[in-house]
Design an enzyme around this catalytic site. Sequence first.
Site, PDB file in Angstrom:
ATOM      1  N   ARG A 193     -18.858   4.410  -0.963  1.00  0.00           N
ATOM      2  CA  ARG A 193     -18.389   5.622  -1.823  1.00  0.00           C
ATOM      3  C   ARG A 193     -16.888   5.508  -1.985  1.00  0.00           C
ATOM      4  O   ARG A 193     -16.144   5.258  -0.907  1.00  0.00           O
ATOM      5  CB  ARG A 193     -18.883   7.050  -1.069  1.00  0.00           C
ATOM      6  CG  ARG A 193     -20.384   7.271  -1.000  1.00  0.00           C
ATOM      7  CD  ARG A 193     -20.403   8.610  -0.695  1.00  0.00           C
ATOM      8  NE  ARG A 193     -19.762   9.506  -1.558  1.00  0.00           N
ATOM      9  CZ  ARG A 193     -19.170  10.561  -0.918  1.00  0.00           C
ATOM     10  NH1 ARG A 193     -18.976  10.670   0.204  1.00  0.00           N
ATOM     11  NH2 ARG A 193     -18.746  11.322  -1.895  1.00  0.00           N
ATOM     12  N   HIS A 206     -19.676   4.989 -15.909  1.00  0.00           N
ATOM     13  CA  HIS A 206     -20.355   6.178 -16.887  1.00  0.00           C
ATOM     14  C   HIS A 206     -20.350   5.932 -18.487  1.00  0.00           C
ATOM     15  O   HIS A 206     -19.224   6.428 -19.295  1.00  0.00           O
ATOM     16  CB  HIS A 206     -19.272   7.486 -16.766  1.00  0.00           C
ATOM     17  CG  HIS A 206     -19.284   8.169 -15.462  1.00  0.00           C
ATOM     18  ND1 HIS A 206     -20.142   9.168 -15.048  1.00  0.00           N
ATOM     19  CD2 HIS A 206     -18.306   7.837 -14.434  1.00  0.00           C
ATOM     20  CE1 HIS A 206     -19.626   9.607 -13.730  1.00  0.00           C
ATOM     21  NE2 HIS A 206     -18.869   8.772 -13.486  1.00  0.00           N
ATOM     22  N   CYS A 250     -23.057   6.495 -11.222  1.00  0.00           N
ATOM     23  CA  CYS A 250     -21.984   6.833 -10.262  1.00  0.00           C
ATOM     24  C   CYS A 250     -22.581   7.471  -9.109  1.00  0.00           C
ATOM     25  O   CYS A 250     -23.041   6.945  -8.169  1.00  0.00           O
ATOM     26  CB  CYS A 250     -20.775   7.504 -11.104  1.00  0.00           C
ATOM     27  SG  CYS A 250     -19.258   7.518  -9.950  1.00  0.00           S
ATOM     28  N   GLU A 262     -22.304   7.277 -20.434  1.00  0.00           N
ATOM     29  CA  GLU A 262     -22.299   8.780 -21.198  1.00  0.00           C
ATOM     30  C   GLU A 262     -21.014   9.308 -21.626  1.00  0.00           C
ATOM     31  O   GLU A 262     -20.915  10.100 -22.543  1.00  0.00           O
ATOM     32  CB  GLU A 262     -23.138   9.780 -20.263  1.00  0.00           C
ATOM     33  CG  GLU A 262     -22.219  10.376 -19.104  1.00  0.00           C
ATOM     34  CD  GLU A 262     -21.943   9.570 -17.920  1.00  0.00           C
ATOM     35  OE1 GLU A 262     -22.474   8.398 -17.946  1.00  0.00           O
ATOM     36  OE2 GLU A 262     -21.738   9.940 -17.013  1.00  0.00           O
ATOM     37  N   ARG A 293     -13.601   7.560  -9.697  1.00  0.00           N
ATOM     38  CA  ARG A 293     -14.115   7.813  -8.027  1.00  0.00           C
ATOM     39  C   ARG A 293     -15.435   6.777  -7.637  1.00  0.00           C
ATOM     40  O   ARG A 293     -16.420   7.518  -7.194  1.00  0.00           O
ATOM     41  CB  ARG A 293     -14.115   9.074  -7.445  1.00  0.00           C
ATOM     42  CG  ARG A 293     -12.801   9.955  -7.380  1.00  0.00           C
ATOM     43  CD  ARG A 293     -12.725  11.199  -6.871  1.00  0.00           C
ATOM     44  NE  ARG A 293     -13.107  11.409  -5.752  1.00  0.00           N
ATOM     45  CZ  ARG A 293     -13.847  11.935  -4.861  1.00  0.00           C
ATOM     46  NH1 ARG A 293     -14.519  12.943  -5.709  1.00  0.00           N
ATOM     47  NH2 ARG A 293     -13.744  12.021  -3.612  1.00  0.00           N
ATOM     48  N   GLU A 328     -20.664  14.794  -7.402  1.00  0.00           N
ATOM     49  CA  GLU A 328     -20.337  14.631  -6.027  1.00  0.00           C
ATOM     50  C   GLU A 328     -21.566  14.483  -5.343  1.00  0.00           C
ATOM     51  O   GLU A 328     -22.490  15.424  -5.061  1.00  0.00           O
ATOM     52  CB  GLU A 328     -19.582  15.935  -5.584  1.00  0.00           C
ATOM     53  CG  GLU A 328     -19.077  15.932  -4.213  1.00  0.00           C
ATOM     54  CD  GLU A 328     -18.291  14.728  -3.778  1.00  0.00           C
ATOM     55  OE1 GLU A 328     -17.392  14.200  -4.350  1.00  0.00           O
ATOM     56  OE2 GLU A 328     -18.876  14.115  -2.658  1.00  0.00           O
TER      57      GLU A 328
HETATM   58  N1  GLN Z   1     -17.237   9.493  -5.746  1.00  0.00           N
HETATM   59  C1  GLN Z   1     -18.461  10.446  -5.986  1.00  0.00           C
HETATM   60  C2  GLN Z   1     -19.477  10.366  -5.119  1.00  0.00           C
HETATM   61  O1  GLN Z   1     -19.812   9.348  -4.155  1.00  0.00           O
HETATM   62  C3  GLN Z   1     -19.035   9.643  -7.301  1.00  0.00           C
HETATM   63  C4  GLN Z   1     -18.086  10.251  -8.474  1.00  0.00           C
HETATM   64  C5  GLN Z   1     -18.798  10.421 -10.066  1.00  0.00           C
HETATM   65  O2  GLN Z   1     -19.975  10.479  -9.984  1.00  0.00           O
HETATM   66  N2  GLN Z   1     -17.979  10.205 -10.775  1.00  0.00           N
HETATM   67  O3  GLN Z   1     -19.901  11.467  -4.780  1.00  0.00           O
END
Ligand code: GLN
Length: 203
Positions: free
Chosen positions: A107, A178, A80, A180, A139, A49
């Site tokens: 985001r 991702h 991300c 990973e 997300r 997050e």
């Molecule tokens: N939506 C998240 C953000 O902007 C990122 C999500 C993620 O790292 N998988 O914080």
Amino acid sequence: MHPKIGILALQGDFAEHVQVVKRLKAEPVLVKTPDSLASVDALIIPGGESTTISRLMKKSGIFPLLKRLVGEGLPVYGTCAGAVLLAKNTGDARVRPLGALDISVKRNAYGPQKESFEGAVAIVHGKARGRVIKGVFIRAPLITRTGRKVAILAVRKENGSIHPVAVRQGNVIATTFHPELTGETLFHSMLKELAERRQNEQA
Ligand code: GLN
């Protein structure tokens, strides 16, 4: 000596990155304090997050040191939320950006019905050009602008438009998905190479 690859471990999926770093025969170092950051040859900022990681970077005192080190050439890879934190513009006042990548992001831009999905990602740059890999998007942010110095490493086609999902500017790499989580080591290997170069330069 294996390069030391730091993994910012304030929040998010840092444990998965530790596994990839081990597989690549580099030494993973969990970074929770400025002291541990000072000892690494490269850093991964994991997904999670971004508002929380931003707050904890400030609280732990990591933010100013990381901003300085990345400006001085420390190789950094953000996935991300990590990509959001590296951007110049995050479009969200709660996320204080490192500004190391001349990109703007939006985001959580894929909308609620698409919170999480897997999709094809085409590599368009470098040795792996032409390969199509699986991207896991959770997300994910959308990269809405890339500056002149930013190389687009991979793209995704969606609804007739093509947008960047992996980018690099010098020592800084970011993916909005991702690797990973799928065992894809392309971007981590790229970071390891940069870490080795830095290790040699500083030896
Ligand atoms: N939506 C998240 C953000 O902007 C990122 C999500 C993620 O790292 N998988 O914080």
